[in-house]
Design a protein around this motif. Sequence first.
Motif, mmCIF file in Angstrom:
data_model
loop_
_atom_site.group_PDB
_atom_site.id
_atom_site.type_symbol
_atom_site.label_atom_id
_atom_site.label_comp_id
_atom_site.label_asym_id
_atom_site.label_seq_id
_atom_site.Cartn_x
_atom_site.Cartn_y
_atom_site.Cartn_z
ATOM 1 N N ARG A 166 -21.574 -20.952 2.676
ATOM 2 C CA ARG A 166 -22.948 -20.893 2.177
ATOM 3 C C ARG A 166 -23.148 -21.868 1.028
ATOM 4 N N LEU A 167 -22.156 -21.973 0.157
ATOM 5 C CA LEU A 167 -22.257 -22.889 -0.971
ATOM 6 C C LEU A 167 -22.237 -24.349 -0.512
ATOM 7 N N LEU A 168 -21.419 -24.651 0.504
ATOM 8 C CA LEU A 168 -21.401 -26.004 1.042
ATOM 9 C C LEU A 168 -22.754 -26.375 1.643
ATOM 10 N N GLU A 169 -23.307 -25.465 2.421
ATOM 11 C CA GLU A 169 -24.611 -25.722 3.034
ATOM 12 C C GLU A 169 -25.689 -25.864 1.969
ATOM 13 N N ALA A 170 -25.659 -24.964 0.988
ATOM 14 C CA ALA A 170 -26.649 -25.023 -0.091
ATOM 15 C C ALA A 170 -26.471 -26.288 -0.917
ATOM 16 N N GLY A 171 -25.213 -26.673 -1.158
ATOM 17 C CA GLY A 171 -24.947 -27.887 -1.924
ATOM 18 C C GLY A 171 -25.530 -29.108 -1.248
ATOM 19 N N ARG A 172 -25.365 -29.201 0.049
ATOM 20 C CA ARG A 172 -25.910 -30.350 0.777
ATOM 21 C C ARG A 172 -27.426 -30.369 0.677
ATOM 22 N N LEU A 192 -27.353 -35.852 -7.214
ATOM 23 C CA LEU A 192 -26.150 -35.223 -7.749
ATOM 24 C C LEU A 192 -26.295 -34.779 -9.197
ATOM 25 N N ASP A 193 -27.480 -34.915 -9.778
ATOM 26 C CA ASP A 193 -27.714 -34.361 -11.109
ATOM 27 C C ASP A 193 -27.908 -32.851 -11.056
ATOM 28 N N ALA A 194 -28.171 -32.306 -9.882
ATOM 29 C CA ALA A 194 -28.274 -30.851 -9.747
ATOM 30 C C ALA A 194 -26.942 -30.215 -10.151
ATOM 31 N N THR A 195 -27.001 -28.993 -10.642
ATOM 32 C CA THR A 195 -25.809 -28.319 -11.156
ATOM 33 C C THR A 195 -25.245 -27.338 -10.142
ATOM 34 N N ARG A 212 -30.443 -37.653 -0.397
ATOM 35 C CA ARG A 212 -30.367 -38.413 -1.651
ATOM 36 C C ARG A 212 -28.952 -38.392 -2.231
ATOM 37 N N GLY A 213 -28.298 -37.242 -2.148
ATOM 38 C CA GLY A 213 -26.939 -37.150 -2.660
ATOM 39 C C GLY A 213 -25.983 -38.051 -1.905
ATOM 40 N N MET A 214 -26.146 -38.112 -0.594
ATOM 41 C CA MET A 214 -25.285 -38.956 0.231
ATOM 42 C C MET A 214 -25.487 -40.424 -0.119
ATOM 43 N N THR A 215 -26.722 -40.787 -0.430
ATOM 44 C CA THR A 215 -27.008 -42.163 -0.834
ATOM 45 C C THR A 215 -26.245 -42.522 -2.101
ATOM 46 N N GLU A 216 -26.236 -41.614 -3.069
ATOM 47 C CA GLU A 216 -25.517 -41.876 -4.313
ATOM 48 C C GLU A 216 -24.013 -42.007 -4.061
#
Length: 225
Positions: A16-22, A30-33, A102-106
Amino acid sequence: MTDVKLRRDAARNRARLLEAGREVFAQQGLDATLNDVAHHAGVGVGTAYRRFANKEDLIDAIRVQQDNELEAILNESLAMDDPWNALVLYLEKSIALHVRDRGMTELLTGRRVRPEMHDRSRNRLAPLVNRVAERARDAGAMRADATGTDLIFIQIACISISTVVQGSPDIEERSDSRDLYRRYLRVMLNGLSPQHGDTAPLRVQALMTEQLHDLLRSETSLPYD
């Protein structure tokens, strides 16, 4: 039986955390905590930190998932008979994947990723990207002086175009502005093809794989939090 249940709960919470993280990093970058991710996943912050020691560990786990997806696209491309269509498919699918995330782009540009993880991704994916380019070049479908690193810079260019468009107000009377990068991908593809583009020698040599790796890796010193 209790131990089995605890292990299952732990595995379920991690997933669940992996899915939510994505989802969170795709929208916010990736500035999200890790707290943001825990809230989105509907689990306690303590649970998040039991599954991942810090945001760095979560990002690394997400990077592995993303690498799996990119490797699948590359293998699909390499399984195609036509080398040019394979190259086009790789660029179209990989760029679309990054544009949505956006995270994948970074991560692609080497930002906010640990050097050792960047090295593992490079060792896994770069040979496949180079093979896509080599097949097209050997078949005469791609200009003779183009390389695998050129494909990576085409990705970065198209993703940058998408980032500019998505970060701006809606373009008046344009419902397709989010796909504007596709126009420039086609321009660049035409430049790669001897049948469509100018085949005069390029004035600047392409970077070698190791040089590109070092360039992108140099951004990895940026902090996560």
